[in-house]
Scaffold this active site. Structure first.
Site, PDB file in Angstrom:
ATOM      1  N   ASP A 145      35.608  38.291  40.898  1.00 47.33           N
ATOM      2  CA  ASP A 145      34.890  39.310  40.155  1.00 47.33           C
ATOM      3  C   ASP A 145      35.312  40.631  40.766  1.00 47.33           C
ATOM      4  O   ASP A 145      35.401  40.766  41.992  1.00 47.33           O
ATOM      5  CB  ASP A 145      33.377  39.123  40.267  1.00 47.33           C
ATOM      6  CG  ASP A 145      32.648  39.883  39.169  1.00 47.33           C
ATOM      7  OD1 ASP A 145      32.906  39.590  37.982  1.00 47.33           O
ATOM      8  OD2 ASP A 145      31.842  40.777  39.477  1.00 47.33           O
ATOM      9  N   HIS A 195      42.751  46.189  46.183  1.00 43.23           N
ATOM     10  CA  HIS A 195      41.662  45.264  46.471  1.00 43.23           C
ATOM     11  C   HIS A 195      42.097  43.818  46.231  1.00 43.23           C
ATOM     12  O   HIS A 195      41.899  42.938  47.056  1.00 43.23           O
ATOM     13  CB  HIS A 195      40.457  45.629  45.589  1.00 43.23           C
ATOM     14  CG  HIS A 195      40.788  45.786  44.118  1.00 43.23           C
ATOM     15  ND1 HIS A 195      41.924  46.417  43.676  1.00 43.23           N
ATOM     16  CD2 HIS A 195      40.167  45.339  43.000  1.00 43.23           C
ATOM     17  CE1 HIS A 195      41.970  46.363  42.358  1.00 43.23           C
ATOM     18  NE2 HIS A 195      40.903  45.725  41.923  1.00 43.23           N
TER      19      HIS A 195
HETATM   20  P1  ITT Z   1      36.974  37.369  33.988  1.00 42.42           P
HETATM   21  O1  ITT Z   1      35.493  37.526  34.263  1.00 42.42           O
HETATM   22  O2  ITT Z   1      37.254  36.402  32.871  1.00 42.42           O
HETATM   23  O3  ITT Z   1      37.761  37.067  35.224  1.00 42.42           O
HETATM   24  P2  ITT Z   1      36.848  40.198  33.299  1.00 42.42           P
HETATM   25  O4  ITT Z   1      37.859  41.202  32.846  1.00 42.42           O
HETATM   26  O5  ITT Z   1      35.580  40.067  32.489  1.00 42.42           O
HETATM   27  O6  ITT Z   1      37.573  38.757  33.436  1.00 42.42           O
HETATM   28  P3  ITT Z   1      35.359  41.115  35.586  1.00 42.42           P
HETATM   29  O7  ITT Z   1      34.039  40.709  35.050  1.00 42.42           O
HETATM   30  O8  ITT Z   1      35.682  40.792  37.019  1.00 42.42           O
HETATM   31  O9  ITT Z   1      36.560  40.460  34.794  1.00 42.42           O
HETATM   32  O10 ITT Z   1      35.535  42.672  35.332  1.00 42.42           O
HETATM   33  C1  ITT Z   1      36.572  43.322  35.921  1.00 42.42           C
HETATM   34  C2  ITT Z   1      36.754  44.682  35.274  1.00 42.42           C
HETATM   35  O11 ITT Z   1      36.918  45.652  36.313  1.00 42.42           O
HETATM   36  C3  ITT Z   1      38.054  44.701  34.475  1.00 42.42           C
HETATM   37  O12 ITT Z   1      37.815  44.338  33.136  1.00 42.42           O
HETATM   38  C4  ITT Z   1      38.527  46.117  34.669  1.00 42.42           C
HETATM   39  O13 ITT Z   1      37.881  46.966  33.753  1.00 42.42           O
HETATM   40  C5  ITT Z   1      38.028  46.466  36.076  1.00 42.42           C
HETATM   41  N1  ITT Z   1      39.073  46.171  37.083  1.00 42.42           N
HETATM   42  C6  ITT Z   1      39.132  45.109  37.939  1.00 42.42           C
HETATM   43  N2  ITT Z   1      40.243  45.142  38.669  1.00 42.42           N
HETATM   44  C7  ITT Z   1      40.925  46.234  38.274  1.00 42.42           C
HETATM   45  C8  ITT Z   1      42.156  46.779  38.630  1.00 42.42           C
HETATM   46  O14 ITT Z   1      42.958  46.199  39.526  1.00 42.42           O
HETATM   47  N3  ITT Z   1      42.542  47.899  38.032  1.00 42.42           N
HETATM   48  C9  ITT Z   1      41.761  48.498  37.106  1.00 42.42           C
HETATM   49  N4  ITT Z   1      40.589  48.035  36.690  1.00 42.42           N
HETATM   50  C10 ITT Z   1      40.165  46.900  37.267  1.00 42.42           C
END
Ligand code: ITT
Length: 199
Positions: free
Chosen positions: A67, A179
């Site tokens: 996450d 990260h």
């Molecule tokens: P899963 O839960 O299916 O893994 P998700 O996209 O819904 O996919 P998250 O709930 O972890 O994943 O939300 C992560 C969000 O945070 C992602 O959609 C991006 O908007 C942001 N994010 C995470 N890592 C990032 C990165 O390396 N660069 C830019 N934005 C990032």
């Protein structure tokens, strides 16, 4: 090694594959598994563990999940664990560019622009046995979006030591500092230490 990841986010799989090129990362969709996890946790770590445990229950095998998001202290940690759904609480359904614009608008009157990408990564071996790594990438919210690489909030996180936003970095540069890169390299050591059980 083949590693099943509880995610629907292709960008995460792309970056994990670059960070740990010796492994093949598979999603539930690759295996035709229907999987949907309702993110009810109050921290990155709870949500990562929830995703991994949920898929583990379905497949009975080790599962990796993560996450992640962008936490801004001056906004009480927002978008934070709601990064993927930023604006939804206010009834807005936004794409990435719109989320970035919304964030910049919310930052307009704010001087403290410190912000952190956070990645909580969990490897669940079974219900009682799991390994967690949580890492950050520290920067500042840019005054305007810049750069076309990466995804999500990359255009609005400015890294002072690099003199650019994350979206202005090439993949290798982002992975070296990010990260997900930092968490992934630590998780790689954990995976290696469990190689016999994961095979
Ligand atoms: P899963 O839960 O299916 O893994 P998700 O996209 O819904 O996919 P998250 O709930 O972890 O994943 O939300 C992560 C969000 O945070 C992602 O959609 C991006 O908007 C942001 N994010 C995470 N890592 C990032 C990165 O390396 N660069 C830019 N934005 C990032």
């Amino acid at each position: 090694m083949d590693i099943l990841v509880a995610t629907g986010n292709k960008n995460k799989i792309k970056e994990l594959s670059q960070i740990m090129p010796e492994h093949r990362f598979l999603t539930p969709a690759d295996l035709n598994i229907e999987y949907d996890y309702d993110e009810t946790g109050t921290t990155y770590c709870e949500n990562a563990l929830g995703k991994a445990l949920c898929l583990h229950k379905l497949v009975g095998k080790p599962v990796l999940a993560e996450d992640s998001g962008l936490s801004v202290p001056a906004l009480n940690g927002d978008p934070g664990i709601y990064s993927a759904r930023y604006g939804l609480k206010e009834g807005l359904k936004l794409n990435d560019a719109e989320k970035n614009a919304y964030l910049l608008k919310n930052m307009e009157a704010i001087k403290d622009r410190r912000a952190f990408f956070v990645c909580s990564m969990v490897l669940v071996m079974n219900e009682y046995r799991y390994f967690v790594v949580q890492e950050t990438m520290e920067g500042e919210i840019a005054l305007a979006p810049a750069g076309n690489n990466g995804f999500g909030y990359d255009p609005v996180l400015y890294i002072p030591a690099s003199g650019k936003t994350v979206a202005q970095m090439c993949d290798d540069e982002k992975n070296a500092l990010s990260h997900r890169g930092k968490a992934g390299r630590k998780m790689k050591l954990i995976i290696e230490s469990l190689a016999k059980e994961l095979d």
